[in-house]
Design an enzyme around this catalytic site. Structure first.
Site, PDB file in Angstrom:
ATOM      1  N   LYS A  60       0.865  -1.191   0.000  1.00 23.27           N
ATOM      2  CA  LYS A  60       0.000   0.000   0.000  1.00 23.27           C
ATOM      3  C   LYS A  60       0.892   1.228   0.000  1.00 23.27           C
ATOM      4  CE  LYS A  60      -4.419   1.057   0.284  1.00 23.27           C
ATOM      5  NZ  LYS A  60      -5.584   0.250  -0.131  1.00 23.27           N
TER       6      LYS A  60
ATOM      7  N   ASP B  95      -7.143   4.297  -4.381  1.00 24.56           N
ATOM      8  CA  ASP B  95      -7.764   4.151  -3.050  1.00 24.56           C
ATOM      9  C   ASP B  95      -8.373   5.530  -2.787  1.00 24.56           C
ATOM     10  OD1 ASP B  95      -7.786   2.118  -0.601  1.00 24.56           O
ATOM     11  OD2 ASP B  95      -7.460   4.090   0.265  1.00 24.56           O
TER      12      ASP B  95
END
Ligand code: NDP
Ligand code: 2IT
Length: 444
Positions: A126, A166
């Site tokens: 991430k 995201d």
């Protein structure tokens, strides 16, 4: 002290001031107790839990860019490459002022188990930045994205690490990031997913997280003798995941009565007008007050409040820890039947426990929101074979993946004596595949 407790203490001591990361690790390790305690000496000797809770690599970098007034701005950039046992690092990039290393570590850690549950060969990672896209011009967004990629490109690639969107990162940002990667490296490759359809994107990726959430929820309900049809549903958020969760719920015959953003929330007794919501959020990038302005019969309330509404199914799709114990109590008091997470870790540990103890069907995000990353992996496959599949083909693969995830976590919960505990089922099923690959690959 048990091995699980030792590692929990160690994670908290070694990662100070990262409460979201502690929370994510605690939830996973608590679920794994039954697996670890069955073979504790072996896992301790291999230091498996220390390894799986420590990122393989965490990259922190400076992101300088120039705003429209000529002022230089500086943001923090992050990419945490958490675990590559079952495939290249895969996971989104978040642009939000709340981003810090602890947030990216919690998201990267969750991503390991989520990606494993998809059944596809993708590891966990991430990234993101504390850059706030709100109110920025397209030129400022591009300047930031180009600067961010000028550092990030050194660490990513189609077979090493494949970022995606995201919070705060959608098609516009992916386009700017992709252009800069290609310009620097000269490579036209599937290094990012969520790309536009004209340059390697996959059909249905935009819809995939929200659609996948509802496919899984419908399967969960069907296995309990009912379905989404005729249900009243609350959704939080008004971004990518929320919009397509609302759209698919409506297609399956449910009525979604709420959505929210960081300033307020909508209650629309007629059911959310998804075309209007898309216009307000995807086109105008405006506040939900504009939904109310265009549809005066809907209610607009400042602040938080979605979980006070009486519904059958609740789908939290905004951000972490947005559904707390008081919210869980309100949902239970109103007779909620199922809560399935669209966001990553939107429900606090106390709220999760309360929902489960009160008989609410609860599916954690690492299972129920895995449709986005699964479709990203399908985009990677299409890029590798230089072909693009039809919307029907991608959608049917997505649906199969979500149905399989539900049965996989349900089976794991039964196998380990915790029937109906989908948190335990998801964590155990996700963990076993990764650990098997880690053990086979030696001490790395
Ligand atoms: P978007 O940026 O498209 O939308 C986020 C939504 O949540 C917006 O309505 C935003 O409101 C609201 N929100 C964000 N932060 C906060 C906050 N701190 N307080 C209140 N509201 C907030 O993001 P996505 O829809 O892509 O992501 C939503 C969630 O789903 C995140 O948890 C993400 O990690 C998760 N997720 C996303 C996937 C994807 O494919 N995009 C896949 C799997 C999970 P506002 O606009 O006012 O900020
Ligand atoms: O949290 C997530 O799974 C995502 N933001 C999607 C990641 C991806 O690589 O598509």
């Amino acid at each position: 002290m048990s091995y699980v407790d030792e590692v929990l203490e160690r994670v908290i001591a070694q990662n100070p001031a990262q409460p979201e990361f502690h929370q994510a690790v605690k939830e996973v390790l608590e679920s794994l107790r039954v697996v670890i305690e069955a073979d504790e000496d072996k896992y301790r000797k291999e230091a498996l839990l220390e390894r799986i809770t420590t990122p393989e690599r965490a990259i922190l970098f400076r992101v300088p860019w120039v705003d429209d007034k000529g002022q230089v701005q500086v943001n923090n950039g992050f990419r945490v490459q958490f675990n590559s046992a079952i495939g290249p690092y895969k996971g989104g990039l978040r642009l939000h002022p709340s981003v810090n290393l602890g947030i990216i570590k919690f998201l990267g850690f969750e991503q390991i188990f989520k990606n494993s549950l998809t059944g596809l060969p993708i590891g966990g990672g991430k990234g993101g930045s504390d850059f706030d896209p709100k109110g920025k011009s397209d030129r400022e967004i591009m300047a930031f994205c180009q600067s961010f990629m000028t550092e990030l490109f050194k660490y990513i690639g189609a077979d090493t690490d494949v970022p995606a969107g995201d919070i705060g990162v959608g098609a516009r940002e992916i386009g700017f990031l992709y252009g800069q990667y290609k310009r620097i490296t000269g490579l036209y490759e599937g290094v990012l997913t969520g790309k536009g359809l004209s340059y390697g994107g996959s059909l249905v990726r935009t819809q995939a997280t929200g659609y996948g959430l509802v496919y899984l929820t419908d399967e969960l309900l069907k296995c309990h003798g009912t379905s989404m049809e005729g249900k009243t549903v609350s959704v939080s958020g008004a971004g990518n995941v929320a919009i397509y969760a609302i759209e698919k719920s409506q297609q399956l015959g449910a009525k979604v009565v709420t959505c929210s953003d960081s300033t307020g929330w909508i209650y629309d007794a007629d059911g959310i007008d998804v075309a209007l919501l898309k216009e307000v959020k995807e086109v105008r990038r405006a506040r939900l007050t504009e939904y109310k302005a265009a549809k005066p019969t809907a209610e607009y309330h400042e602040g938080k409040g979605v979980w006070s509404v009486k519904v059958d199914v609740a789908l939290p799709c905004a951000t972490q820890n947005e559904l707390n114990l008081d919210d869980a109590k309100a949902l239970v008091a109103n007779g909620v039947y199922a809560v399935c997470e669209g966001a990553n870790m939107p429900t606090t540990l106390e709220a999760t426990k309360y929902l489960q103890e009160n008989g609410v069907l609860f599916v954690p995000g690492k299972a129920s929101n895995a449709g986005g990353v699964a479709t990203s992996a399908l985009e990677m496959s299409q890029n590798s074979e230089r072909l693009s599949w039809s919307a029907e083909e991608v959608d049917s693969k997505l649906k199969n993946i979500m149905v399989n995830i539900y049965h996989n976590i349900d089976d794991a919960s039964k196998k380990y004596g915790m029937e109906g505990d989908y948190v335990a089922g998801a964590n155990i099923a996700g963990f076993l595949k990764v650990v098997n690959a880690m053990e086979a690959q030696g001490i790395v």
